[in-house]
Design an enzyme around this catalytic site. Structure first.
Site, short mmCIF file in Angstrom:
data_model
loop_
_atom_site.label_atom_id
_atom_site.label_comp_id
_atom_site.label_asym_id
_atom_site.label_seq_id
_atom_site.Cartn_x
_atom_site.Cartn_y
_atom_site.Cartn_z
N GLY A 47 30.25 33.40 0.90
CA GLY A 47 30.76 34.77 0.94
C GLY A 47 32.25 34.67 0.74
O GLY A 47 32.70 34.06 -0.22
N SER A 49 35.57 33.45 2.96
CA SER A 49 35.90 32.85 4.27
C SER A 49 36.89 33.70 5.07
O SER A 49 36.78 33.77 6.30
CB SER A 49 36.42 31.43 4.09
OG SER A 49 37.50 31.39 3.19
N CYS A 79 29.69 26.69 0.84
CA CYS A 79 30.76 27.42 0.15
C CYS A 79 31.76 27.98 1.16
O CYS A 79 32.48 27.21 1.79
CB CYS A 79 30.16 28.48 -0.76
SG CYS A 79 31.24 28.83 -2.14
N ILE A 134 30.00 29.27 -7.11
CA ILE A 134 30.59 30.60 -7.28
C ILE A 134 31.95 30.62 -6.59
O ILE A 134 32.03 30.53 -5.36
CB ILE A 134 29.68 31.69 -6.67
CG1 ILE A 134 28.28 31.64 -7.30
CG2 ILE A 134 30.31 33.08 -6.85
CD1 ILE A 134 27.26 32.53 -6.62
N HIS A 170 25.92 26.74 -3.76
CA HIS A 170 24.98 27.64 -3.06
C HIS A 170 23.55 27.12 -3.16
O HIS A 170 22.86 27.39 -4.15
CB HIS A 170 25.02 29.04 -3.69
CG HIS A 170 26.21 29.84 -3.30
ND1 HIS A 170 26.17 30.84 -2.36
CD2 HIS A 170 27.50 29.78 -3.72
CE1 HIS A 170 27.38 31.36 -2.21
NE2 HIS A 170 28.21 30.74 -3.02
N GLU A 172 20.96 28.12 -1.72
CA GLU A 172 19.95 29.15 -1.42
C GLU A 172 19.63 30.03 -2.62
O GLU A 172 18.76 30.86 -2.56
CB GLU A 172 20.43 30.02 -0.24
CG GLU A 172 21.51 31.06 -0.56
CD GLU A 172 22.90 30.52 -0.84
OE1 GLU A 172 23.09 29.27 -0.91
OE2 GLU A 172 23.81 31.34 -1.02
N1 GLN Z 1 36.07 31.67 -2.62
C1 GLN Z 1 35.42 31.93 -1.37
C2 GLN Z 1 36.34 31.67 -0.18
O1 GLN Z 1 37.40 31.16 -0.35
C3 GLN Z 1 34.14 31.15 -1.23
C4 GLN Z 1 33.18 31.55 -2.31
C5 GLN Z 1 31.75 31.48 -1.91
O2 GLN Z 1 31.40 31.34 -0.75
N2 GLN Z 1 30.89 31.62 -2.90
O3 GLN Z 1 35.99 31.97 0.92
#
Ligand code: GLN
Length: 189
Positions: A47, A49, A79, A134, A170, A172
């Site tokens: 998501g 952070s 992630c 991602i 990811h 999932e």
């Molecule tokens: N770029 C997001 C972050 O710094 C992490 C991306 C992700 O969880 N897909 O929190």
């Protein structure tokens, strides 16, 4: 059957529950810190952070999450979840849970490569794993207790420190549940 919680504040929550269930464990969305007492292992999803940290503070989760790990219960950070676990974040003065001895760089694969797939070899898990990245971080440095499980273009993208597992991608989002199955086995032990 072991019970695996997915921190349900923000991010790819439902997808992890589906992957946990496909891996032979019960999946529970964790919305309140009291629910941590009911589970054997925890996934911190991908998501954003910084948003996740804001919600962790808002719902008073920080110490409860740290205690969960320090009691020896397994945590899998994917992630943004990996960023939450790190002791150091490049360019930031403060880390979040600081449970895994590693330095991470956020959004580390560059703008043109915001999102991509790559075949990687994950030690002890799969030699031919299609990983979905991602806006992914990578692990820039690891401490002596951390075991590197996978790299992509010489960057560390999966690692384990005892009962903590982390992936920059990811696991999932595809139907290849081998990394989640590996975590379920860690929890069963
Ligand atoms: N770029 C997001 C972050 O710094 C992490 C991306 C992700 O969880 N897909 O929190």
């Amino acid at each position: 059957m072991v019970k695996i919680g997915v921190l349900g504040l923000q991010g790819a929550i439902r997808e992890h529950i589906r992957s946990v269930e496909a891996s032979g464990a019960e999946g529970i969305v964790i919305k309140y810190k009291e629910q941590l007492d009911e589970i054997d292992g925890l996934i911190l999803p991908g998501g954003e952070s910084t948003t996740m940290r804001r919600l962790i503070d808002k719902y008073d989760f920080l110490d409860a999450l740290k205690n969960f790990g320090q009691q020896g219960k397994p945590i899998f950070g994917t992630c943004a979840g990996l960023i939450l676990l790190a002791t150091d974040i490049v360019g930031q003065d403060h880390a979040h849970l600081a449970l895994v001895d590693m330095k991470v760089e956020r959004n580390a694969f560059g703008r043109q490569r915001e999102s991509f797939e790559a075949a990687i070899n994950i030690k002890g898990v799969a030699e031919d794993y299609e990983a979905v990245f991602i806006r992914a971080p990578y692990i820039a440095e690891v401490g002596p207790e951390v075991d590197v499980l996978a790299t992509h273009n010489d960057k560390i993208v999966a690692a384990q420190q005892g009962h903590y597992l982390c992936s920059a991608f990811h696991p999932e989002l595809t139907d290849d549940h081998r990394l989640t199955e590996y975590f379920v086995k860690m929890v069963e032990r």
